[in-house]
Each structure stands twice: as structure tokens, then as C-alpha cells.
Enzyme design. Structure first.
Site, PDB file in Angstrom:
ATOM      1  N   GLU A 129      -3.367   6.628  10.121  1.00 26.52           N
ATOM      2  CA  GLU A 129      -3.023   5.489  10.828  1.00 26.52           C
ATOM      3  C   GLU A 129      -2.192   5.817  12.403  1.00 26.52           C
ATOM      4  OE1 GLU A 129       1.393   4.125   9.727  1.00 26.52           O
ATOM      5  OE2 GLU A 129      -0.307   3.995   8.269  1.00 26.52           O
ATOM      6  N   ARG A 270       6.545   6.296  -1.358  1.00 31.11           N
ATOM      7  CA  ARG A 270       7.858   5.830  -0.729  1.00 31.11           C
ATOM      8  C   ARG A 270       8.806   6.906  -1.132  1.00 31.11           C
ATOM      9  NH1 ARG A 270       5.263   1.442  -2.330  1.00 31.11           N
ATOM     10  NH2 ARG A 270       4.503   0.192  -0.970  1.00 31.11           N
TER      11      ARG A 270
END
Length: 388
Positions: A129, A270
Site C-alpha cells: 500500500e 495485527r
């Protein structure tokens, strides 16, 4: 081309004002975190021809172009967003292609539903990203050098952090980072919460470079991710600067408004700063324990005026046009599909007023399109395509 009707995602960390200010709409008082532009099945953009994912599925080669279909399959390979962070996002990493495919197959074989909260791999794709700042933007990206992280922790003068400080002085550096992150994420939660509370109070007292960590702890009291965040580089972007995030790089966005583009994937592991599932063993398998300065990208501007943010990603290419009043129209006709997003001023497409701030269009492969300022002030337009 198709004007897009896009969905705002109301995640809890979103700003209540940034997107309304850009879009010229009234704040609702609720968080408005992301505006999605693309064909992701979770929130596909609407078009006059129907939802964009259905439009593409009906004729992928016509909409995307043969080269894109051959490279990425019959789907738009990228997702474009406006991201407005009013609070820290989760501390996370993304897998590479091989890890994503293997993890997806493994969870599928175990019968883990795709929508299960504890599912790590919802698809077989990676998720590189790029975030380009529209306002001053803060984030965390990649590991600091261990000796720097040790100094940051030591200055807090918290006794329970001293074992981590000692470990960070060990060699080799990658092993030291791995051992400390593992220790932080696997320690007793009650003891860790007490450590975080004490460290947050010290960060508040010290201020300066500790201010971001005091703010993170305010939003996530007692979370071990607060200590993990201190292992990472703190980055401040100015408008127009960007940050590329590849596989295995731990990161978190802390605050600001930006344009984000990514490969079309939901795969996230995460580390903390979230109430969502944290799979520590899998996370530690994916993280790249490499200390490096974050590479802040500034666009390269060839003579044609298209400022390109160069990355190694194949699924997307992001560029920017800053259009002065009266400048010559630019021909943006391309062999692949593209999304054009205006973030300032107003722009004309094919000689017709088309885009104001926050508005976007989908341009099918091969369709002729020219871009120009609408004449009432300098316009900024981002162009998202695949890197074909």
C-alpha cells in the site's frame, strides 16, 4: 467514463471533520474514516451502469483491458481510498503473496469461515500500500535501530521496561527485535497493562518525541501495542509526501488525511492498538525484523506534468496532476482501467466540468479522456491505474 458514488466507512478511529471538509458536506458527529473507490466486494463504488464490481465482472477485458486481466485476473487489482485518521489505527503487518496463499489454504483446510473474526487470511493476495498525505500526516513505519529504541525506552525510567532495554542492546539486531516484540506481546496482560500505564505517564511528562506515544496510550490504555509502537520509526509527512508499505513491515497510521492505494486484499495481521483478533505466533512468522529508516517518497515529475509515486507494486500506480488555470489539457487515455480523484479545485474531463473535491470517475481501458483545470483555480487530481 462513469462518475462514482462511493461509500464512507465509519470506523471508530475516523475523523469527524476531515472528510466532510474535503467533500463540502455537513459533519454528522460520527467518525468518517475512509471513502472507498473501486470494485472491492465489501463496498463497491456505484456507477450509472450498476455496482462497479458487477460492471467489471460482466465484461472484464472491455473494462480492464486484456493485459490487466492476463496479469491480475478479471477484477480491478487495486483499491483507492481517502483515509481520514482522527485516532491511531491498529498496529499491523501484511503478508507477501506466498504467505497469503499458504495461509489462506491452511485456514480453509481447517474450516475457518471467511468472515470469522479470528480469520487472518481472507484471500490469497498480498497488500502492498501507498499513503500520500493531503494534510500533515503522522504514522509509524518499520523498526528503529534497536539501540535507538533502547534509548527511547530507557529514558522513561520504568523498571519493568529495563529487561527490554537490555535485550535491545544484544546482537544480532534482528534477533534482538524479534525477542523484544515477542516478549511484549506474550507477557502477562495485567502486568503489561501496569507497565503501559506507567510508561504513558512518563511519556506525558517528558513530551517532545514522547508525545505521540502518550496520545496512543490515551486511545488504547493498557494495550501492549503502546510499547510495541516505541520500537518503530515515527514518521511525519507533509502534504504531497508519501509512504510505501511492503510485506512484513509493521506500521500504523496515527492521524491526518491522505490518499491511499493498495492491492485489493483484506489480509491483515495485527500487533495491537485494536480490540480485534491478534494472532501472535502467526504475526511473528510474517514480520520482517529489519531496522531501516522509512523511505519518504516525493513524486517524480517528468516533462508532461504527471507526478508519479514510484513503488515496486505491480497492482497499482499512483500519480498526481497539479493543474494551473489555462494549462493545456492532458491526454490520459490508457490501455488499462483508471480512477481519477479530485482533491482540490475543480477539473474538466473531455472539456466538460466533471470533478470537484472528493469526486471521482472510473475510466474503462482504452476510453479517451483529457484532463484540464476548470479555470477557477488550480486543481489537484490523482490518477490510479495498474502498473502495466
Amino acid at each position: 467514463m462513469d462518475r462514482l458514488a462511493n461509500t464512507v466507512r465509519p470506523y471508530a478511529w475516523g475523523s469527524t471533520t476531515a472528510l466532510p471538509e474535503l467533500l463540502g458536506t455537513a459533519p454528522t458527529g460520527e467518525p468518517q474514516a475512509e471513502l472507498w473507490m473501486g470494485a472491492h466486494p465489501g463496498a463497491p463504488s456505484g456507477t450509472p451502469r450498476g455496482p462497479l464490481d458487477e460492471v467489471i465482472a460482466a465484461a472484464p477485458e472491455r473494462e480492464l483491458g486484456p493485459a490487466s486481466v492476463a496479469a491480475f485476473g478479471p477484477r480491478l487489482p487495486f483499491l483507492l481510498k481517502l483515509l481520514a485518521a482522527g485516532a491511531p489505527l491498529s498496529l499491523q503487518v501484511h503478508p507477501d503473496l506466498d504467505q497469503a496463499a499458504e495461509g489462506h489454504a491452511r485456514e480453509h483446510a481447517r474450516g475457518v469461515p471467511l468472515d470469522a473474526p479470528h480469520r487472518n487470511y481472507r484471500d490469497t493476495n498480498h497488500k502492498p500500500e501507498l499513503l500520500c498525505a493531503l494534510t500533515p500526516f503522522e504514522g509509524l513505519c518499520g523498526f528503529r535501530r534497536p539501540v535507538e529504541a533502547a534509548g527511547l525506552l530507557a529514558a522513561l525510567e520504568v523498571d519493568s521496561l529495563k529487561p527490554y532495554v537490555d535485550l535491545l542492546h544484544a546482537h544480532p539486531e534482528d534477533a534482538a527485535l524479534r525477542e523484544v516484540l515477542t516478549a511484549v506481546l506474550t507477557a502477562d496482560r495485567e502486568e503489561t497493562a501496569a507497565t503501559v500505564t506507567e510508561a504513558a505517564a512518563a511519556a506525558e511528562r517528558l513530551g517532545g518525541p514522547y508525545t505521540p506515544y502518550a496520545a496512543i496510550a490515551h486511545h488504547h490504555p493498557g494495550d501492549p501495542g503502546v510499547i510495541a509502537a516505541m520500537l518503530l520509526n515515527h514518521v511525519r509527512l507533509q502534504p504531497g509526501e508519501a509512504l510505501f508499505l511492503g510485506a512484513g513491515v509493521p506500521h500504523a497510521y496515527l492521524g491526518g488525511l491522505g490518499v491511499e492505494i493498495m492491492a485489493n486484499s483484506d489480509n491483515v495481521l495485527r500487533c495491537g492498538l485494536t480490540p480485534k483478533h491478534v494472532d501472535v505466533p502467526e504475526l511473528l512468522r510474517i514480520v520482517r525484523f529489519e531496522a531501516a529508516e522509512p523511505a519518504v517518497l516525493r513524486p517524480e515529475a517528468p516533462p508532461g506534468g504527471e507526478e508519479v509515486y514510484e513503488t515496486p507494486a505491480d497492482e497499482f500506480r499512483l500519480s498526481r496532476f497539479v493543474l494551473a488555470p489555462g494549462s493545456a489539457p492532458r491526454d490520459l487515455t490508457a490501455t488499462g482501467a483508471q480512477i481519477l480523484l479530485c482533491t482540490a479545485g475543480s477539473a474538466e474531463l473531455n472539456g466538460e466540468p466533471a470533478l470537484g473535491p472528493g469526486e471521482s470517475v472510473f475510466v474503462p481501458a482504452g476510453e479517451q479522456v483529457t484532463l484540464a483545470d476548470a479555470g477557477d483555480g488550480s486543481a489537484t487530481v490523482f490518477r490510479a491505474t495498474a502498473a502495466l
